[in-house]
Design a protein around this motif. Structure first.
Motif: not given
Length: 72
Positions: A1-6
């Motif tokens: 999971m990407s940082l922005p999505k997290l």
């Protein structure tokens, strides 16, 4: 999971927890929130039914007037 999505998931959790805490702190009635959610859900379902009755459907990304029923 990407940082922005997290981060967006954590932000959503923080908003949910904060709003529930404030609702409880200010004496909000949980029974009142359940009939309110039910009423909003029924209104939303009625709106979907009306849209489909009129021939409006789910929009395709190609153009706003392209729906799963036909071209409006």
């Amino acid at each position: 999971m990407s940082l922005p999505k997290l981060l967006l998931h954590f932000e959503g959790a923080a908003v949910l927890i904060g709003s529930v805490a404030l609702y409880t702190q200010y004496g909000g009635s949980w029974w009142l929130s359940l009939p309110l959610l039910l009423a909003i859900g029924l209104i939303w379902i009625a709106h979907i039914g009306m849209d489909r009755m009129m021939g409006y459907g789910l929009k395709y990304p190609t153009q706003f007037k392209d729906t799963h029923f036909s071209r409006v």
